[in-house]
Design an enzyme around this catalytic site. Structure first.
Site, PDB file in Angstrom:
ATOM      1  N   CYS A   1      40.909 -11.155   3.747  1.00  0.00           N
ATOM      2  CA  CYS A   1      40.242 -11.259   5.101  1.00  0.00           C
ATOM      3  C   CYS A   1      39.065 -10.857   5.434  1.00  0.00           C
ATOM      4  O   CYS A   1      38.396 -11.359   6.309  1.00  0.00           O
ATOM      5  CB  CYS A   1      41.452 -11.257   6.054  1.00  0.00           C
ATOM      6  SG  CYS A   1      43.086 -12.120   5.560  1.00  0.00           S
TER       7      CYS A   1
ATOM      8  N   HIS B   1      39.265 -10.790  13.578  1.00  0.00           N
ATOM      9  CA  HIS B   1      39.793 -11.400  12.499  1.00  0.00           C
ATOM     10  C   HIS B   1      41.077 -12.224  12.973  1.00  0.00           C
ATOM     11  O   HIS B   1      41.716 -11.472  13.978  1.00  0.00           O
ATOM     12  CB  HIS B   1      40.354 -10.721  11.278  1.00  0.00           C
ATOM     13  CG  HIS B   1      41.127 -11.405  10.338  1.00  0.00           C
ATOM     14  ND1 HIS B   1      41.077 -12.470   9.611  1.00  0.00           N
ATOM     15  CD2 HIS B   1      42.421 -10.975   9.732  1.00  0.00           C
ATOM     16  CE1 HIS B   1      41.744 -13.103   9.016  1.00  0.00           C
ATOM     17  NE2 HIS B   1      42.919 -11.738   8.855  1.00  0.00           N
TER      18      HIS B   1
ATOM     19  N   ASN C   1      45.466 -18.127  10.315  1.00  0.00           N
ATOM     20  CA  ASN C   1      44.833 -17.544   9.845  1.00  0.00           C
ATOM     21  C   ASN C   1      44.053 -18.300   8.305  1.00  0.00           C
ATOM     22  O   ASN C   1      44.826 -18.193   7.508  1.00  0.00           O
ATOM     23  CB  ASN C   1      45.538 -16.222   9.152  1.00  0.00           C
ATOM     24  CG  ASN C   1      44.984 -15.151   8.383  1.00  0.00           C
ATOM     25  OD1 ASN C   1      43.678 -15.342   7.903  1.00  0.00           O
ATOM     26  ND2 ASN C   1      45.454 -14.047   7.918  1.00  0.00           N
TER      27      ASN C   1
END
Length: 333
Positions: free
Chosen positions: A114, A253, A283
């Site tokens: 990520c 994020h 996500n």
């Protein structure tokens, strides 16, 4: 004045297909309320069969060039943050280069889960600051549906597919001021995809044991992510003598709404300064920050000169933050 790498364009691409919480209720033992209260996610996008990460990345880069009014042939370099490359080689960057017609660019991939976009952004900035290149494209893209086990209710509710991209160009007034990038390999046991690499090549054993899907120890990852993403968000401001009040926009994020909450509380900022779209996309791994930034820009949340912070956390573990001054005019109505 010192040369900086300025974001001169930003764009994104999301697939058309929506996978809602109601859809997941029919696939696995879960429910909408459980997903929303624990993650903040309502739906996510899923890329169609036969399409790959490079297809999404290419669409984002095409939009990027159109927005900036340049030809893909003007691009010097393409760096792609991804953990779902189309294949081990050639790189997804090479495939995007071919699909958009950036025949004068070279390219490579960065694998940091990520944190991939932020790592790639820091790398791309160096080519601008050094004077080596004038137009560097940084892409964050992942087709997470390709490595998610839709029988595992702990992970399948979290992830979606998307791509985002920014164009970096030299500037003496606006651009990236600083970044903090960190990693801790001891986290590999808590968040990983076990098979598919040189340690465990594809075999009957790896397929039977579901080793080609994401594995996550939710409690350990959550504990580490809450601490590290909040810490690094504050550190980047303190390091450069700023406070939370100086921020115009915080782009975190988009992994879990509770993790974002923790970072916001540590920064001491109002929620109207935070870009959140996890409810719509889940996500999307390396795509979350450029996707959120692109939507923030389109929504008119950014003015030239605004102070912006990115913060991220990824598997394995990786985490980091970046501080920049925004250098683009608002989009035309």
């Amino acid at each position: 004045m010192k040369r900086r790498a300025k974001i001169s364009a930003v764009a994104h691409y999301v697939p058309e297909r929506i996978l809602s919480n109601a859809d997941l209720e029919k696939m696995v033992d879960t429910n909408d309320e459980w997903i929303r209260t624990r993650t903040g996610i309502k739906e996510r996008r899923i890329l169609e069969p036969g399409k790959a990460t490079s297809d999404m990345g290419a669409e984002a880069v095409k939009k990027l060039c159109a927005q900036r009014g340049i030809s893909p042939e003007e691009i010097d370099l393409i760096i792609v943050g991804t953990v779902t490359p189309d294949m081990f080689f050639p790189s997804t960057g090479n495939l995007i280069q071919e699909k958009v017609g950036a025949k004068n660019a070279w390219s490579y991939d960065v694998a940091a889960a990520c944190s991939g976009f932020l790592y790639a952004l820091a790398s791309g900035a160096q080519y601008i600051v050094s004077g080596m290149h004038k137009k560097v494209v940084v892409v964050g893209a992942d087709k997470m549906s390709a490595i998610v086990n839709y029988k595992d209710r702990n992970t399948c509710v979290l992830f979606g597919d998307a791509a985002g991209a920014v164009l970096l160009e030299p500037d003496e007034e606006y651009g990236i001021i600083d970044y903090i990038l960190q990693s801790d390999g001891s986290g590999a046991e808590y968040l990983r995809m076990k098979a598919g690499g040189s340690l465990y090549p594809a075999s009957l054993e790896t397929v039977t044991n579901d080793w080609h899907f994401i594995y996550q120890d939710g409690k350990q990852v959550f504990k580490f992510a809450v601490t590290k993403m909040a810490e690094v968000s504050v550190q980047i401001l303190e390091k450069n003598n700023y406070k939370g009040d100086d921020l115009a926009l915080f782009v975190p994020h988009q992994a879990n709404l509770r993790i974002i909450d923790a970072a916001v509380k540590r920064l001491g900022i109002d929620y109207d300064k935070v870009m959140i779209n996890i409810d719509k996309y889940g996500n999307t791994t390396a795509a979350t920050i450029p996707l959120a930034l692109s939507e923030a820009y389109q929504q008119g949340k950014l003015d030239k000169g605004d102070l912006v912070v990115f913060a991220t956390f990824g598997g394995g573990f990786t985490w980091g933050s970046a501080l920049l001054t925004w250098g683009m005019d608002k989009p035309r109505a």
